[in-house]
Design a protein around this motif. Structure first.
Motif, PDB file in Angstrom:
ATOM      1  N   SER A  84     -58.150 -23.179  12.424  1.00  0.00           N
ATOM      2  CA  SER A  84     -58.449 -21.747  12.430  1.00  0.00           C
ATOM      3  C   SER A  84     -58.188 -21.133  13.797  1.00  0.00           C
ATOM      4  CB  SER A  84     -59.926 -21.518  12.112  1.00  0.00           C
ATOM      5  OG  SER A  84     -60.454 -22.545  11.329  1.00  0.00           O
ATOM      6  N   ALA A  85     -57.939 -19.824  13.777  1.00  0.00           N
ATOM      7  CA  ALA A  85     -57.832 -19.065  15.028  1.00  0.00           C
ATOM      8  C   ALA A  85     -59.175 -19.113  15.752  1.00  0.00           C
ATOM      9  CB  ALA A  85     -57.458 -17.623  14.712  1.00  0.00           C
ATOM     10  N   VAL A  86     -59.163 -19.029  17.095  1.00  0.00           N
ATOM     11  CA  VAL A  86     -60.430 -18.908  17.821  1.00  0.00           C
ATOM     12  C   VAL A  86     -60.620 -17.453  18.249  1.00  0.00           C
ATOM     13  CG1 VAL A  86     -60.541 -21.292  18.622  1.00  0.00           C
ATOM     14  CG2 VAL A  86     -59.423 -19.584  20.058  1.00  0.00           C
ATOM     15  N   ASP A  87     -61.860 -17.080  18.387  1.00  0.00           N
ATOM     16  CA  ASP A  87     -62.241 -15.723  18.739  1.00  0.00           C
ATOM     17  C   ASP A  87     -61.776 -15.384  20.165  1.00  0.00           C
ATOM     18  OD1 ASP A  87     -64.040 -13.327  18.479  1.00  0.00           O
ATOM     19  OD2 ASP A  87     -64.969 -14.340  20.201  1.00  0.00           O
ATOM     20  N   HIS A  88     -61.259 -14.163  20.331  1.00  0.00           N
ATOM     21  CA  HIS A  88     -60.727 -13.762  21.640  1.00  0.00           C
ATOM     22  C   HIS A  88     -61.782 -13.838  22.756  1.00  0.00           C
ATOM     23  CE1 HIS A  88     -58.933 -11.425  24.854  1.00  0.00           C
ATOM     24  NE2 HIS A  88     -60.038 -10.703  24.850  1.00  0.00           N
ATOM     25  N   ASP A  89     -62.959 -13.263  22.521  1.00  0.00           N
ATOM     26  CA  ASP A  89     -63.975 -13.214  23.589  1.00  0.00           C
ATOM     27  C   ASP A  89     -64.398 -14.613  24.002  1.00  0.00           C
ATOM     28  OD1 ASP A  89     -63.880 -10.494  23.575  1.00  0.00           O
ATOM     29  OD2 ASP A  89     -65.642 -10.237  22.289  1.00  0.00           O
ATOM     30  N   LYS A  92     -61.619 -16.178  26.025  1.00  0.00           N
ATOM     31  CA  LYS A  92     -61.524 -15.569  27.357  1.00  0.00           C
ATOM     32  C   LYS A  92     -62.613 -16.133  28.280  1.00  0.00           C
ATOM     33  CE  LYS A  92     -60.949 -11.005  29.428  1.00  0.00           C
ATOM     34  NZ  LYS A  92     -59.507 -11.163  29.697  1.00  0.00           N
ATOM     35  N   GLU A  93     -63.819 -16.209  27.736  1.00  0.00           N
ATOM     36  CA  GLU A  93     -64.935 -16.725  28.530  1.00  0.00           C
ATOM     37  C   GLU A  93     -64.676 -18.182  28.944  1.00  0.00           C
ATOM     38  OE1 GLU A  93     -69.671 -17.515  27.892  1.00  0.00           O
ATOM     39  OE2 GLU A  93     -68.694 -16.081  26.547  1.00  0.00           O
ATOM     40  N   PHE A  94     -64.217 -18.973  27.982  1.00  0.00           N
ATOM     41  CA  PHE A  94     -63.942 -20.382  28.263  1.00  0.00           C
ATOM     42  C   PHE A  94     -62.835 -20.515  29.318  1.00  0.00           C
ATOM     43  CE2 PHE A  94     -61.869 -24.433  27.718  1.00  0.00           C
ATOM     44  CZ  PHE A  94     -62.931 -25.312  27.580  1.00  0.00           C
ATOM     45  N   THR A  95     -61.753 -19.753  29.117  1.00  0.00           N
ATOM     46  CA  THR A  95     -60.588 -19.844  30.004  1.00  0.00           C
ATOM     47  C   THR A  95     -60.959 -19.451  31.433  1.00  0.00           C
ATOM     48  OG1 THR A  95     -59.123 -19.372  28.149  1.00  0.00           O
ATOM     49  CG2 THR A  95     -58.254 -18.945  30.351  1.00  0.00           C
ATOM     50  N   GLU A  96     -61.710 -18.367  31.562  1.00  0.00           N
ATOM     51  CA  GLU A  96     -62.058 -17.925  32.912  1.00  0.00           C
ATOM     52  C   GLU A  96     -62.978 -18.929  33.600  1.00  0.00           C
ATOM     53  OE1 GLU A  96     -63.148 -13.805  32.668  1.00  0.00           O
ATOM     54  OE2 GLU A  96     -61.046 -13.259  32.324  1.00  0.00           O
ATOM     55  N   ALA A  97     -63.837 -19.564  32.812  1.00  0.00           N
ATOM     56  CA  ALA A  97     -64.713 -20.579  33.404  1.00  0.00           C
ATOM     57  C   ALA A  97     -63.894 -21.778  33.917  1.00  0.00           C
ATOM     58  CB  ALA A  97     -65.746 -21.037  32.380  1.00  0.00           C
ATOM     59  N   VAL A  98     -62.849 -22.150  33.185  1.00  0.00           N
ATOM     60  CA  VAL A  98     -62.024 -23.286  33.640  1.00  0.00           C
ATOM     61  C   VAL A  98     -61.216 -22.892  34.885  1.00  0.00           C
ATOM     62  CG1 VAL A  98     -60.266 -24.998  33.009  1.00  0.00           C
ATOM     63  CG2 VAL A  98     -61.924 -24.262  31.305  1.00  0.00           C
ATOM     64  N   ALA A 142     -56.799 -16.131  24.690  1.00  0.00           N
ATOM     65  CA  ALA A 142     -57.645 -15.475  25.686  1.00  0.00           C
ATOM     66  C   ALA A 142     -57.065 -14.133  26.142  1.00  0.00           C
ATOM     67  CB  ALA A 142     -57.833 -16.390  26.896  1.00  0.00           C
ATOM     68  N   ILE A 143     -55.838 -13.842  25.711  1.00  0.00           N
ATOM     69  CA  ILE A 143     -55.191 -12.599  26.137  1.00  0.00           C
ATOM     70  C   ILE A 143     -55.375 -11.522  25.059  1.00  0.00           C
ATOM     71  CG2 ILE A 143     -52.912 -11.571  26.635  1.00  0.00           C
ATOM     72  CD1 ILE A 143     -52.324 -14.397  27.908  1.00  0.00           C
ATOM     73  N   ARG A 144     -55.704 -10.309  25.504  1.00  0.00           N
ATOM     74  CA  ARG A 144     -55.933  -9.205  24.566  1.00  0.00           C
ATOM     75  C   ARG A 144     -54.647  -8.822  23.853  1.00  0.00           C
ATOM     76  NH1 ARG A 144     -58.494  -5.924  28.642  1.00  0.00           N
ATOM     77  NH2 ARG A 144     -60.620  -6.694  28.842  1.00  0.00           N
ATOM     78  N   GLU A 145     -54.799  -8.403  22.618  1.00  0.00           N
ATOM     79  CA  GLU A 145     -53.638  -8.055  21.806  1.00  0.00           C
ATOM     80  C   GLU A 145     -52.798  -6.945  22.463  1.00  0.00           C
ATOM     81  OE1 GLU A 145     -54.668  -7.057  17.796  1.00  0.00           O
ATOM     82  OE2 GLU A 145     -52.573  -7.134  17.115  1.00  0.00           O
ATOM     83  N   ASP A 146     -53.463  -6.042  23.208  1.00  0.00           N
ATOM     84  CA  ASP A 146     -52.707  -4.960  23.857  1.00  0.00           C
ATOM     85  C   ASP A 146     -52.174  -5.393  25.238  1.00  0.00           C
ATOM     86  OD1 ASP A 146     -54.880  -4.977  25.564  1.00  0.00           O
ATOM     87  OD2 ASP A 146     -55.572  -2.959  25.048  1.00  0.00           O
ATOM     88  N   LEU A 147     -52.386  -6.659  25.601  1.00  0.00           N
ATOM     89  CA  LEU A 147     -51.856  -7.278  26.826  1.00  0.00           C
ATOM     90  C   LEU A 147     -52.449  -6.677  28.103  1.00  0.00           C
ATOM     91  CD1 LEU A 147     -48.041  -7.524  25.901  1.00  0.00           C
ATOM     92  CD2 LEU A 147     -49.934  -8.989  25.188  1.00  0.00           C
ATOM     93  N   SER A 148     -53.525  -5.897  27.967  1.00  0.00           N
ATOM     94  CA  SER A 148     -54.045  -5.167  29.128  1.00  0.00           C
ATOM     95  C   SER A 148     -54.632  -6.098  30.187  1.00  0.00           C
ATOM     96  CB  SER A 148     -55.094  -4.143  28.674  1.00  0.00           C
ATOM     97  OG  SER A 148     -56.121  -4.803  27.950  1.00  0.00           O
ATOM     98  N   ALA A 152     -53.995  -9.351  35.083  1.00  0.00           N
ATOM     99  CA  ALA A 152     -55.154  -9.908  35.800  1.00  0.00           C
ATOM    100  C   ALA A 152     -55.090 -11.440  35.792  1.00  0.00           C
ATOM    101  CB  ALA A 152     -56.449  -9.414  35.159  1.00  0.00           C
ATOM    102  N   TYR A 153     -54.664 -12.010  34.676  1.00  0.00           N
ATOM    103  CA  TYR A 153     -54.473 -13.469  34.632  1.00  0.00           C
ATOM    104  C   TYR A 153     -53.387 -13.903  35.621  1.00  0.00           C
ATOM    105  CZ  TYR A 153     -57.507 -14.495  30.644  1.00  0.00           C
ATOM    106  OH  TYR A 153     -58.588 -14.685  29.832  1.00  0.00           O
TER     107      TYR A 153
END
Ligand SMILES: [Zn+2]
Length: 356
Positions: A84-89, A92-98, A142-148, A152-153
């Motif tokens: 399954s797909a994972v939730d964006h938020d 994002k939280e996991f990625t930024e923590a790593v 972890a990236i927003r669909e609108d790439l906004s 920052a990444y």
């Protein structure tokens, strides 16, 4: 014989160390028998740098945390229930923590390791004997669909992006794990995925085609102006897994002056697709040789998947890299082609892809 230096296109060490239940509490700075990669073993094996992936695992409590979840053994192979797909938020939280964890490691390392931001960094760290770390996201959840938030990444050091892992997201779809099966398993990139390719080209972020399905691969081949790069995969003609590349895909990588990073994992290299670890190191060389014969030794490299997959016995960890180098020598590789496979090809595609 002098230790040949290696740049490796894919490992999951950061994710493994960050999640203590995976990394079993080992430290990056101490030699361990656990896992596949730490600094002392990297030095021992000649690893001078690599692309370090951040992979968001299925959320806590998900049955998909079990790697064998939904496994069906078939007459000549296996199928794994699609993930399954994972939730964006959450991603994002996991990625930024790593990423935070990596910068903490970099500080503690006191100059022994460093995050690479430019091609000049790579060359300098090679000369200064610093282990180079390229930040990679394995899947763009972890990236927003609108790439906004993509920029920052980038500012935080992101230089390599896998559009998908083996699951769908708003940008495209990865291949489910199946053997034997074609990589043509579903639809290509979404409109947001196509925009993401353009933005990666503009910023100079490497687009990694590992795990993407065949239609997504061809969408990127058509849209991207950068070399086509597959960081960790094998040859479909030798091991017909969904994760592996058809001859047509391999040819397209060659025509774009890109590269295939050959994976070491038995399930992706053994002709029978099984996970058993008793594949000789020459089984990995078969994949490297196949790609080199087809599109040239300047378009094949290494993409171990250390700490992300089972390893063959003879390549049990990064310290064993010299076993692979020796097997390549035994197959007739030496001098420039051997250095190209070991690190120069990765250096070239990073130089040709990054801006600066
Ligand atoms: Zn992977």
């Amino acid at each position: 014989m002098m230790l040949l230096l290696v740049f490796d296109g894919h490992n999951d060490t950061l994710t493994d160390l960050y999640a203590p239940e995976e990394g079993e509490g080992r430290s990056f700075f101490e030699r361990s028998e656990k896992g596949h990669l730490d600094l002392p073993r990297a030095r021992e094996g000649g690893l001078m740098g690599g692309i370090f992936a951040i992979y968001t695992p299925p959320p806590e409590g998900s049955p998909e945390r079990d790697l064998h979840y939904g496994l069906t053994i078939t007459e000549d192979g296996y199928t794994l229930q699609p993930r399954s797909a994972v939730d964006h938020d959450y991603a994002k939280e996991f990625t930024e923590a790593v990423i935070d964890f990596l910068y903490k490691l970099e500080k503690e390392a006191d100059g022994e390791i460093a995050v690479v931001r430019t091609y000049q960094d790579l060359e300098r760290y090679l000369l200064e004997d610093v282990l180079s770390i390229v930040i990679h996201l394995e899947g763009a959840a972890a990236i927003r669909e609108d790439l906004s938030d993509l920029e920052a990444y980038y500012e935080r050091g992101l230089r390599s992006l896998g559009l998908v892992w083996s699951r769908p997201n708003v940008f495209g779809s990865g291949v489910p794990f199946r053997f034997p099966h074609s990589p043509d398993t579903g639809p290509g990139l979404t409109e947001a995925g196509k925009r993401l390719v353009g933005e990666c080209n503009r910023l100079g972020i490497l687009i990694d085609l590992a795990h993407i399905n065949e239609q997504g691969f061809w969408d990127v081949a058509r849209l991207s102006d950068a070399p086509l790069v597959v960081s960790h995969a094998g040859v479909h003609a030798l091991c017909p897994s969904t994760r592996n590349l058809t001859d047509e895909q391999i040819d397209a990588v060659g025509e774009s002056d890109g590269l295939v990073g050959v994976i070491f994992a038995p399930a992706m290299t053994r002709p029978d697709g099984q996970r058993e670890e008793d594949i000789p190191v020459t089984g990995i060389v078969d994949h490297i040789h196949y790609v080199a014969e087809r599109i040239g030794a300047d378009h094949v490299a290494l993409g171990s998947d250390f700490d992300g997959a089972q390893m063959p016995q003879e390549l049990h960890d990064v310290a064993a890299l010299p076993n692979l180098i020796q097997a390549l020598r035994d197959r007739g590789y030496d001098g420039e082609p051997l250095e190209q496979i070991a690190y120069r090809n990765w250096f070239r595609v990073l130089r040709d892809t990054w801006k600066g």
